[in-house]
Design a protein around this motif. Structure first.
Motif, PDB file in Angstrom:
ATOM      1  N   GLY A 124     -19.694  83.381 -52.260  1.00 39.57           N
ATOM      2  CA  GLY A 124     -18.521  82.570 -51.997  1.00 39.57           C
ATOM      3  C   GLY A 124     -17.977  81.842 -53.200  1.00 39.57           C
ATOM      4  O   GLY A 124     -18.434  82.024 -54.337  1.00 39.57           O
ATOM      5  N   PHE A 125     -16.988  81.005 -52.901  1.00 45.50           N
ATOM      6  CA  PHE A 125     -16.312  80.188 -53.900  1.00 45.50           C
ATOM      7  C   PHE A 125     -16.028  78.815 -53.314  1.00 45.50           C
ATOM      8  O   PHE A 125     -15.780  78.676 -52.106  1.00 45.50           O
ATOM      9  CB  PHE A 125     -14.972  80.808 -54.312  1.00 45.50           C
ATOM     10  CG  PHE A 125     -15.088  82.034 -55.174  1.00 45.50           C
ATOM     11  CD1 PHE A 125     -15.011  81.946 -56.554  1.00 45.50           C
ATOM     12  CD2 PHE A 125     -15.284  83.273 -54.597  1.00 45.50           C
ATOM     13  CE1 PHE A 125     -15.123  83.079 -57.340  1.00 45.50           C
ATOM     14  CE2 PHE A 125     -15.391  84.407 -55.378  1.00 45.50           C
ATOM     15  CZ  PHE A 125     -15.315  84.309 -56.755  1.00 45.50           C
ATOM     16  N   PHE A 447     -13.839  76.517 -44.801  1.00 44.77           N
ATOM     17  CA  PHE A 447     -13.743  75.146 -44.299  1.00 44.77           C
ATOM     18  C   PHE A 447     -13.235  74.208 -45.395  1.00 44.77           C
ATOM     19  O   PHE A 447     -13.273  74.541 -46.589  1.00 44.77           O
ATOM     20  CB  PHE A 447     -15.086  74.666 -43.753  1.00 44.77           C
ATOM     21  CG  PHE A 447     -16.190  74.589 -44.785  1.00 44.77           C
ATOM     22  CD1 PHE A 447     -16.403  73.442 -45.529  1.00 44.77           C
ATOM     23  CD2 PHE A 447     -17.017  75.681 -45.006  1.00 44.77           C
ATOM     24  CE1 PHE A 447     -17.413  73.378 -46.473  1.00 44.77           C
ATOM     25  CE2 PHE A 447     -18.037  75.634 -45.948  1.00 44.77           C
ATOM     26  CZ  PHE A 447     -18.235  74.470 -46.682  1.00 44.77           C
ATOM     27  N   THR A 448     -12.760  73.059 -44.960  1.00 45.79           N
ATOM     28  CA  THR A 448     -12.204  72.051 -45.851  1.00 45.79           C
ATOM     29  C   THR A 448     -12.792  70.689 -45.495  1.00 45.79           C
ATOM     30  O   THR A 448     -12.881  70.332 -44.314  1.00 45.79           O
ATOM     31  CB  THR A 448     -10.669  71.992 -45.716  1.00 45.79           C
ATOM     32  OG1 THR A 448     -10.116  73.253 -46.109  1.00 45.79           O
ATOM     33  CG2 THR A 448     -10.068  70.896 -46.587  1.00 45.79           C
ATOM     34  N   VAL A 449     -13.187  69.926 -46.526  1.00 42.22           N
ATOM     35  CA  VAL A 449     -13.720  68.578 -46.332  1.00 42.22           C
ATOM     36  C   VAL A 449     -13.001  67.623 -47.277  1.00 42.22           C
ATOM     37  O   VAL A 449     -12.864  67.905 -48.473  1.00 42.22           O
ATOM     38  CB  VAL A 449     -15.234  68.502 -46.619  1.00 42.22           C
ATOM     39  CG1 VAL A 449     -15.766  67.102 -46.304  1.00 42.22           C
ATOM     40  CG2 VAL A 449     -16.005  69.555 -45.837  1.00 42.22           C
ATOM     41  N   VAL A 450     -12.537  66.493 -46.740  1.00 48.47           N
ATOM     42  CA  VAL A 450     -12.031  65.385 -47.554  1.00 48.47           C
ATOM     43  C   VAL A 450     -12.840  64.159 -47.161  1.00 48.47           C
ATOM     44  O   VAL A 450     -12.928  63.824 -45.969  1.00 48.47           O
ATOM     45  CB  VAL A 450     -10.531  65.118 -47.310  1.00 48.47           C
ATOM     46  CG1 VAL A 450     -10.029  64.011 -48.253  1.00 48.47           C
ATOM     47  CG2 VAL A 450      -9.709  66.387 -47.495  1.00 48.47           C
ATOM     48  N   VAL A 458     -13.179  72.553 -50.780  1.00 48.94           N
ATOM     49  CA  VAL A 458     -12.767  73.669 -49.934  1.00 48.94           C
ATOM     50  C   VAL A 458     -13.672  74.846 -50.294  1.00 48.94           C
ATOM     51  O   VAL A 458     -13.841  75.166 -51.473  1.00 48.94           O
ATOM     52  CB  VAL A 458     -11.297  74.058 -50.154  1.00 48.94           C
ATOM     53  CG1 VAL A 458     -10.851  75.039 -49.079  1.00 48.94           C
ATOM     54  CG2 VAL A 458     -10.398  72.834 -50.169  1.00 48.94           C
ATOM     55  N   VAL A 459     -14.260  75.469 -49.292  1.00 46.79           N
ATOM     56  CA  VAL A 459     -15.221  76.556 -49.522  1.00 46.79           C
ATOM     57  C   VAL A 459     -14.868  77.738 -48.638  1.00 46.79           C
ATOM     58  O   VAL A 459     -14.530  77.569 -47.463  1.00 46.79           O
ATOM     59  CB  VAL A 459     -16.662  76.103 -49.217  1.00 46.79           C
ATOM     60  CG1 VAL A 459     -17.652  77.242 -49.467  1.00 46.79           C
ATOM     61  CG2 VAL A 459     -17.040  74.888 -50.052  1.00 46.79           C
ATOM     62  N   THR A 460     -14.959  78.927 -49.207  1.00 46.04           N
ATOM     63  CA  THR A 460     -14.873  80.164 -48.430  1.00 46.04           C
ATOM     64  C   THR A 460     -16.103  80.996 -48.762  1.00 46.04           C
ATOM     65  O   THR A 460     -16.359  81.301 -49.927  1.00 46.04           O
ATOM     66  CB  THR A 460     -13.595  80.953 -48.738  1.00 46.04           C
ATOM     67  OG1 THR A 460     -12.462  80.091 -48.585  1.00 46.04           O
ATOM     68  CG2 THR A 460     -13.446  82.125 -47.789  1.00 46.04           C
ATOM     69  N   VAL A 461     -16.875  81.309 -47.727  1.00 47.53           N
ATOM     70  CA  VAL A 461     -18.121  82.061 -47.893  1.00 47.53           C
ATOM     71  C   VAL A 461     -18.031  83.363 -47.112  1.00 47.53           C
ATOM     72  O   VAL A 461     -17.237  83.503 -46.185  1.00 47.53           O
ATOM     73  CB  VAL A 461     -19.336  81.242 -47.415  1.00 47.53           C
ATOM     74  CG1 VAL A 461     -19.566  80.053 -48.316  1.00 47.53           C
ATOM     75  CG2 VAL A 461     -19.152  80.784 -45.962  1.00 47.53           C
ATOM     76  N   THR A 462     -18.886  84.306 -47.493  1.00 47.09           N
ATOM     77  CA  THR A 462     -18.853  85.608 -46.820  1.00 47.09           C
ATOM     78  C   THR A 462     -20.218  86.269 -46.842  1.00 47.09           C
ATOM     79  O   THR A 462     -21.041  86.004 -47.730  1.00 47.09           O
ATOM     80  CB  THR A 462     -17.814  86.533 -47.478  1.00 47.09           C
ATOM     81  OG1 THR A 462     -17.697  87.731 -46.720  1.00 47.09           O
ATOM     82  CG2 THR A 462     -18.200  86.867 -48.907  1.00 47.09           C
ATOM     83  N   LEU A 463     -20.435  87.115 -45.862  1.00 45.24           N
ATOM     84  CA  LEU A 463     -21.576  88.040 -45.871  1.00 45.24           C
ATOM     85  C   LEU A 463     -21.119  89.447 -46.212  1.00 45.24           C
ATOM     86  O   LEU A 463     -21.896  90.385 -46.167  1.00 45.24           O
ATOM     87  CB  LEU A 463     -22.235  88.053 -44.490  1.00 45.24           C
ATOM     88  CG  LEU A 463     -23.573  87.342 -44.358  1.00 45.24           C
ATOM     89  CD1 LEU A 463     -24.090  87.438 -42.936  1.00 45.24           C
ATOM     90  CD2 LEU A 463     -24.603  87.857 -45.341  1.00 45.24           C
ATOM     91  N   GLY A 464     -19.832  89.571 -46.552  1.00 47.01           N
ATOM     92  CA  GLY A 464     -19.261  90.893 -46.763  1.00 47.01           C
ATOM     93  C   GLY A 464     -18.732  91.416 -45.449  1.00 47.01           C
ATOM     94  O   GLY A 464     -17.935  90.775 -44.768  1.00 47.01           O
ATOM     95  N   ASN A 509     -12.072  85.774 -51.500  1.00 47.21           N
ATOM     96  CA  ASN A 509     -12.174  84.365 -51.130  1.00 47.21           C
ATOM     97  C   ASN A 509     -11.354  83.504 -52.092  1.00 47.21           C
ATOM     98  O   ASN A 509     -11.505  83.610 -53.305  1.00 47.21           O
ATOM     99  CB  ASN A 509     -13.625  83.901 -51.171  1.00 47.21           C
ATOM    100  CG  ASN A 509     -14.532  84.739 -50.308  1.00 47.21           C
ATOM    101  OD1 ASN A 509     -14.209  85.868 -49.955  1.00 47.21           O
ATOM    102  ND2 ASN A 509     -15.683  84.205 -49.953  1.00 47.21           N
ATOM    103  N   SER A 510     -10.516  82.632 -51.555  1.00 46.52           N
ATOM    104  CA  SER A 510      -9.664  81.837 -52.440  1.00 46.52           C
ATOM    105  C   SER A 510      -9.371  80.460 -51.855  1.00 46.52           C
ATOM    106  O   SER A 510      -8.232  80.167 -51.488  1.00 46.52           O
ATOM    107  CB  SER A 510      -8.355  82.579 -52.738  1.00 46.52           C
ATOM    108  OG  SER A 510      -7.782  83.118 -51.562  1.00 46.52           O
TER     109      SER A 510
END
Length: 634
Positions: A124-125, A447-450, A458-464, A509-510
């Motif tokens: 992820g990023f 997801f996004t956290v403030v 802000v994080v975008t994760v993946t398992l493919g 992921n962006s």
């Protein structure tokens, strides 16, 4: 016609005399003051009874901007792809944790409750905004192809099974977020996930359905079947699903951290000890043992060599706003920035919201940007991607002239960037198509956290692909990422993104942050594979050009451009997939411009989670009804 469409287009015998109750619920932050001012000038608006009362059925509007409300968070917000993940993050914020602490809790919980798309061994990023400095930075935690990989192997090996596994990247990302921006312990951040893994959670019906669809593949790997086929069959919707081995893995990491602290180590050293336990200790050795036993390529050496990496985000300006997103090895951040550059000369506000004209211009920009991204984007350690040239004014002038207002196009050939940047590589040769070269599906969570200080993650994760490799690594309880599947890697040997040992496959992921000077404007991300950059592009136009609030901008109907066989192939035909909630006549007008249009479900493209800031700097969070997402604030 869908039920939601019927609801939006129903007719009343007479128009409501005052503002509808749902206008108060769904109006965006941009239009809130104006909407209330207009309401206060109409004495009839606040009738206590009769047809003009706000809760009278007769007062209902024929259309509503959004079906969910924005979630305010004077002390912080979390918007995530599962309710339990959102509340896990909120628990951490309420305990005094930072946005980074909450992000770790969300990711760990997603590993449990959204196992088809998220894992401690995934990729992820993250995009991070520091309120105190106004700076935005990126964290890359994508794992590389194993060193033992045979690039001449059958490409089907990369899609599923023991040879599809790439190096786990996610936990390295968790540790870096904790070290640089957290203050709570792993024990606190992982507590919700350990609870849900050990004691179970009611499996979402959509995930139960996916497990049912993939039952045969899951059953092929005993370590996976033991968790996701309890009693030898898929779980029923809302059945408690447990993962004791994953709970034990999380607890082992907590034990190492707490043991280091008890021995006098500082917080940073204790986090590093947990990281080493995963990448150089017992977990790495268990992964090595397992993949040697089953015939996979992943080894201890891959684990020990891994490190998450902080980097400068890719960025551009759009109508006076600064847009920051994920750098290579993501193609999505570059795609979002390029697409915005390509449409800036068009008056998108004048073209209208979700009109045929605006969809056409944006679709053409998507095709042009993707043609170059798929030709050049790859792991920077293996390829020279001319990022600056791809974002340059010269490129924009050249490419934007190719957008015809009256005719759709297929996928273009790649740009020759050497006149703009002498160090750029030449365009790649035309790929040779073959059976099976279509991009594979992918599954992601965002997801996004403030937090209360205004720091944002802000994080975008993946398992493919769904459930990644489909292989739980030995006794660890976690699934491995199939990052080498076609789509993340190119099927064409002469492309810069062809698979190679030690090369990090490209993700889409962006997670994105938009600033105005030193002030946060919006932060967001979405899952969706090929549609990620496209969905984010449309969200930004909704917010920055059309003045929508976060929930309205999320819920607005979307489209996606799909290339056959893929955007790697110049000349590939394109299908414009459109959610069925567009106004009548939009699809026909687009067909008249040469688009092949295919209607999809009313809520079918992406699942964006994000937040927009009010003028006073309060985050208002939104969550996408397209999946099981939820926004929470306090």
């Amino acid at each position: 016609m869908s039920a939601s469409t019927k609801t939006e287009t129903r007719k009343h015998d007479s128009a409501p005399a005052g503002p509808d109750r749902r206008q108060f619920l769904s109006v965006g932050t941009v239009g809130l003051a104006a909407g209330l001012a207009g309401a206060l000038t109409a004495p009839a608006a606040f009738a206590q009874s009769g047809q003009k009362a706000p809760d009278a059925p007769e007062s209902g509007e024929t259309k509503v901007a959004a079906y969910r409300v924005e979630t305010p968070g004077p002390h912080g917000v979390v918007s995530a792809g599962h309710p339990l993940a959102a509340t896990a993050g909120l628990r951490i914020l309420m305990q005094g944790g930072t946005a980074a602490d909450a992000a770790i809790a969300v990711m760990a919980t997603l590993n449990v409750v959204e196992p088809w798309a998220s894992s401690i061994a995934g990729n992820g990023f993250a995009t991070v905004h520091e309120r105190a400095t106004g700076k935005v930075k990126a964290l890359k935690f994508g794992g590389a192809a194993p060193f033992a990989l045979d690039p001449a192997s059958d490409p089907s090996n990369y899609d599923w099974g023991v040879k599809a596994a790439t190096t786990p990247g996610a936990f390295g990302g968790w540790i870096e977020l904790a070290r640089k921006h957290g203050k709570l312990s792993l024990a606190q951040c992982l507590a919700p996930a350990i609870d849900y893994a050990r004691n179970g959670h009611p499996v979402d019906p959509s995930i139960a359905r996916i497990i049912g669809i993939m039952q045969k593949k899951i059953a092929a790997h005993p370590t996976t079947a033991a968790i996701y086929l309890p009693g030898g069959k898929p779980p029923e919707p809302r059945q408690l699903l447990k993962n004791e081995h994953l709970a034990q893995t999380f607890e082992s990491l907590v034990k190492v951290e707490q043991g280091a602290l008890a021995s006098g180590a500082d917080r940073d050293a204790s986090l590093q000890a947990a990281r080493d336990y995963f990448y150089k200790g017992p977990i790495a050795r268990e992964i090595d043992r397992f993949f040697k036993q089953v015939g996979g390529w992943l080894r201890y050496e891959d684990m020990a060599a891994y490190k998450a990496e902080w980097a400068a985000p890719v960025s551009t300006t759009y109508r006076g706003y600064n847009v920051f997103s994920s750098p290579l090895t993501s193609r999505g951040g570059l795609e979002v920035c390029m697409q915005l550059n390509l449409i800036e000369r068009f008056d998108m506000a004048a073209l209208g919201r979700q009109t045929a004209s605006s969809v056409h211009v944006m679709a053409e920009a998507i095709k042009l940007a993707k043609a170059d991204i798929y030709a050049y984007a790859a792991d920077p350690a293996f390829a020279n991607t001319p990022v600056k040239a791809m974002l340059s004014g010269g490129y924009v002038s050249q490419r934007t002239a190719m957008i015809s207002p009256i005719k759709a196009r297929s996928v273009s050939g790649p740009t020759d960037f050497r006149p703009i940047d002498a160090s750029a590589p030449p365009p790649p040769p035309q790929p040779v198509p073959f059976d099976g070269d279509k991009a594979r599906f992918s599954d992601t969570a965002s997801f996004t956290v403030v937090d209360r200080t205004g720091d944002t993650v802000v994080v975008t994760v993946t398992l493919g692909g769904g459930f990644g490799t489909g292989v739980v690594a030995g006794s660890t309880g976690f699934l491995l990422n199939n990052g080498m599947r076609l789509g993340s890697t190119s099927p064409y040997p002469n492309n810069v993104n062809f698979v190679a040992p030690g090369k990090i496959p490209i993700l889409n992921n962006s997670p994105t942050i938009v600033m105005k000077g030193q002030n946060l404007v919006t932060a967001f991300g979405t899952p969706g594979g090929e549609t990620i950059g496209q969905s984010e592009f449309q969200f930004l136009v909704n917010v920055l050009d059309h003045g929508m609030g976060v929930q309205e901008a999320i819920e607005a109907p979307r489209f996606a451009v799909k290339a056959d066989p893929s955007f790697y192939m110049p000349g590939a035909s394109c299908v414009l997939q459109m959610e069925s909630r567009y106004e009548e006549g939009v699809a026909d007008k687009l067909r008249s411009l040469g688009h092949e249009v295919k209607q999809v479900g009313p809520l079918a493209i992406g699942s964006l989670q994000g937040a927009c800031m009010t003028a006073e700097g309060i985050p208002m969070a939104g969550a996408d009804p397209r999946r099981m997402a939820m926004a929470a604030g306090w």
